[in-house]
Design an enzyme around this catalytic site. Structure first.
Site, PDB file in Angstrom:
ATOM      1  N   CYS A 132       0.919  -1.227  -0.124  1.00  0.00           N
ATOM      2  CA  CYS A 132       0.261   0.018   0.140  1.00  0.00           C
ATOM      3  C   CYS A 132       0.673   1.329   0.079  1.00  0.00           C
ATOM      4  O   CYS A 132       0.464   2.584  -0.404  1.00  0.00           O
ATOM      5  CB  CYS A 132      -0.912   0.010   1.360  1.00  0.00           C
ATOM      6  SG  CYS A 132      -2.090  -1.297   0.925  1.00  0.00           S
ATOM      7  N   HIS A 271      -3.268   7.243   3.347  1.00  0.00           N
ATOM      8  CA  HIS A 271      -3.595   5.762   2.796  1.00  0.00           C
ATOM      9  C   HIS A 271      -5.068   5.478   3.061  1.00  0.00           C
ATOM     10  O   HIS A 271      -5.457   5.736   4.403  1.00  0.00           O
ATOM     11  CB  HIS A 271      -2.669   4.612   3.042  1.00  0.00           C
ATOM     12  CG  HIS A 271      -3.234   3.234   2.864  1.00  0.00           C
ATOM     13  ND1 HIS A 271      -3.678   2.895   1.481  1.00  0.00           N
ATOM     14  CD2 HIS A 271      -3.438   2.228   3.358  1.00  0.00           C
ATOM     15  CE1 HIS A 271      -4.320   1.867   1.478  1.00  0.00           C
ATOM     16  NE2 HIS A 271      -4.092   1.363   2.474  1.00  0.00           N
ATOM     17  N   ASN A 301     -10.697   0.884  -0.519  1.00  0.00           N
ATOM     18  CA  ASN A 301      -9.332   0.845  -0.270  1.00  0.00           C
ATOM     19  C   ASN A 301      -8.874   0.607  -1.633  1.00  0.00           C
ATOM     20  O   ASN A 301      -9.005  -0.708  -2.057  1.00  0.00           O
ATOM     21  CB  ASN A 301      -8.828   0.063   0.841  1.00  0.00           C
ATOM     22  CG  ASN A 301      -7.542  -0.297   1.134  1.00  0.00           C
ATOM     23  OD1 ASN A 301      -6.629  -0.270   0.028  1.00  0.00           O
ATOM     24  ND2 ASN A 301      -7.316  -0.758   2.458  1.00  0.00           N
TER      25      ASN A 301
END
Length: 344
Positions: A132, A271, A301
């Site tokens: 990520c 994030h 996400n």
């Protein structure tokens, strides 16, 4: 679906810093198929409104057919190049920063180079992977290349298709992920990074796992095991515990590196792990919610794409302006924590 593009202009340079990067253009791509949270409720036989109330998710996008990672990345890259006023042939480096690559070999960056018509150019193209946080790591690498005079124009893209690796027998994990791509073009005209830091705490290595695609589990040896290993597994509570333990100290070190404090930051791009994690994280660290760019409710996400997508949205929605100080930060599988501070 193409997402509108914009140019990020850099403010006056700091004479005390070596020449560094400027984000000259951004771009993004969202798949044509949008899945509303109410559709996920219906698929899971949950009462309408459950996904939105539990996860803070209204919609997510799902790639289909020809919408491969490299295709989405190409579309985002073309927008970013156009916004920056740079032709593909003027690039010195192409960095793929995907959480999950399109294929193991060759790199997704190689596939994107070909799609951009640069197959005979010799322009360096390779992937940087930190799940990520891949975009932040690629940004850090590009900054070093630019500062050393090894590159002047750099393309970074993130493109992730989370939907192919979701196990709907674990709906609390599967429901929150979405697909998409985002890209930035960097030029050697700005201040560079004011601070950059990356830490890994492998005690959390089992919290987020995609075991397939490597050499440990082979479809040639055990097809059934390889099929099972192609699904993403996550223990959200375990990941949160490790992150919560180290994140405050990490941010303290990051700000100290740049001789800055949180009050100096104009825009915060985290994030987009999940709705609850953003809410709890902001409260724990004391970040002002008005400064934070949150895209999770709209896109879910998006793995590595989350940060550059939120950056693109901040630019196009004019929440990030010339001379603003911006913090990009987040966590990833490992567990790793990463962040960078720069001025536009």
């Amino acid at each position: 679906m193409r997402v509108s593009m914009a140019i990020v202009e850099n403010g006056a340079g700091n004479p005390g810093l070596k020449p560094g990067l400027k984000i000259a253009g951004t771009g993004a791509y969202l798949p044509e198929k949008c899945v509303l949270s109410t559709e996920i409720d219906a698929m899971l036989d949950w009462p309408s409104g459950t996904v939105e109330n539990r996860f803070g998710l209204n919609a997510r996008y799902v790639a289909q057919g020809a919408e491969t990672s490299s295709f989405m990345a190409e579309q985002a890259a073309l927008q970013a190049l156009d916004a920056a006023g740079i032709a593909p042939q003027e690039l010195d480096l192409i960095l793929g920063a995907c959480g999950v690559m399109e294929q193991v070999i060759p790199s997704t960056a190689t596939l994107v180079q070909h799609r951009l018509g640069l197959g005979k150019s010799g322009i360096a193209a390779y992937d940087v992977n930190a799940t990520c946080l891949s975009f932040i790591q690629a940004l850090d690498l590009a900054a070093m290349k630019i500062q050393l005079g090894l590159a002047r124009n750099v393309l970074i893209f993130s493109a992730d298709i989370a939907s192919v690796g979701l196990d709907w027998n674990e709906p609390d994990v599967a429901a929150i992920f979405g697909d998409g791509a985002a890209a930035v073009v960097l030029t050697a005209d700005g201040e560079g990074l004011l601070a950059s830091r990356f830490e890994t705490y492998s005690e959390g290595r089992d919290a987020c796992v995609l075991a397939g695609g490597g050499t440990r589990i082979s479809a040639a040896v055990d097809p059934a095991a390889a099929a099972d290993a192609s699904y993403f597994r996550m223990n959200g509570q375990a990941a949160f515990r490790v992150t919560a333990r180290y994140l405050p100290r990490f941010l303290k070190r990051l700000f100290a590196q740049g001789a800055l404090n949180i009050a100096d930051i104009d825009c915060i791009i985290p994030h987009q792990a999940s709705g609850p994690s953003l809410t709890h994280g902001l409260a724990r660290i004391g970040l002002h919610p008005d400064k934070v760019i949150q895209t999770f409710s709209r896109f879910g996400n998006q793995i590595a794409t989350s940060i550059p997508m939120a950056l693109h949205m901040a630019v196009t929605e004019q929440r990030l302006k010339r001379n603003d100080l911006v913090l990009l930060a987040g966590t990833s599988a490992g567990i790793s924590i990463g962040g960078t501070i720069l001025r536009y």
